[in-house]
Write an enzyme that holds these catalytic residues in place. Structure first.
Site: not given
Length: 248
Positions: A113-114
């Site tokens: 995830d970011t």
């Protein structure tokens, strides 16, 4: 014999070993004479054995030797804030900003995830990527998570027993406390799950939301001293172990 004939009938084993960086051709011949080389599970002691580097499984002293391949296998230390895609309609920084310099089209195996940083494998070998990401091969992934609050021994045991999330049960292969801080805990968590944000969701469920998350290993591949934004090729040993893990 012409090069065309050589390619049609296979390549001499000692040449394949030399091209893989195991040893010189002469030293590779000695490895064969010493009975230290296997091809597809068969011990090879005669010189001149021809193999297909793309298909045959070659081992020296029991260790898998990834032969010279036309594919690329790399690892990137994805920085925090980078999106795990090759393009982003919102204009955010993506993986392609780091791999375009390679002048070869690569795609990522799985995602981070970011807000998670760390190890992500990139390749142009579709079958390898598919298997490595598939849950049936249960390739372990290791993270260092800084979580809010101090994780008690009782909670640690609960985490080790696992929990059922909205999309099914999750149970870490291993979890240990690395360091206890005044208002946080550093945990090392290993699991073979690949579901979206599974570490964050698991720790949230236990009342210790993640403040910072870094993936430090995928199977035998470790982040080591690779700095955020840096890339490197997988070593022969790493690739050999991964090929074994995914049955290639």
């Amino acid at each position: 014999m012409t090069e065309t004939d050589d390619e049609h009938e296979g390549t001499r084993l000692q040449k394949v070993l030399a091209q893989a960086g195991i040893a010189s051709r002469r030293a590779s011949e000695q490895l064969i004479r010493d009975g230290r080389v296997e091809v597809n599970g068969e011990l090879v002691t005669e010189q001149g054995r021809r193999v297909d580097p793309e298909k045959d499984e070659i081992r020296v002293d029991g260790s898998r030797i990834p032969t010279a391949r036309r594919h690329v296998y790399t690892v990137l230390n994805k920085p925090r804030g980078v999106v795990s895609t090759m393009d982003d309609p919102e204009g955010r920084e993506t993986l392609s900003d780091y791999i375009d310099r390679r002048n070869v089209r690569l795609f990522h195996v799985g995602r981070l995830d970011t807000e998670t940083e760390g190890l992500i494998i990139l390749t142009n070998d579709g079958e390898f990527a598919h298997r490595l990401a598939h849950p049936s091969y249960e390739v372990p992934k290791t993270y260092v998570a800084q979580v809010l609050g101090q994780v008690s021994p009782h909670t640690l045991k609960r985490i080790q027993r696992g929990i059922t999330l909205e999309d099914g049960p999750v149970r870490p292969d291993k979890v240990k406390v690395m360091q206890t801080l005044p208002d946080a805990t550093l945990l090392q968590i290993t699991l073979h799950e690949g579901r979206n944000r599974v570490v964050r969701r698991m720790m949230e469920a236990f009342g210790h939301p993640v403040q910072k998350l870094t993936r430090i290993a995928v199977g035998p591949v470790r982040l080591g001293r690779l700095q955020p934004g840096e890339m490197r090729d997988l070593t022969h040993e790493e690739l050999g172990k991964l090929l074994d893990l995914v049955g290639m």
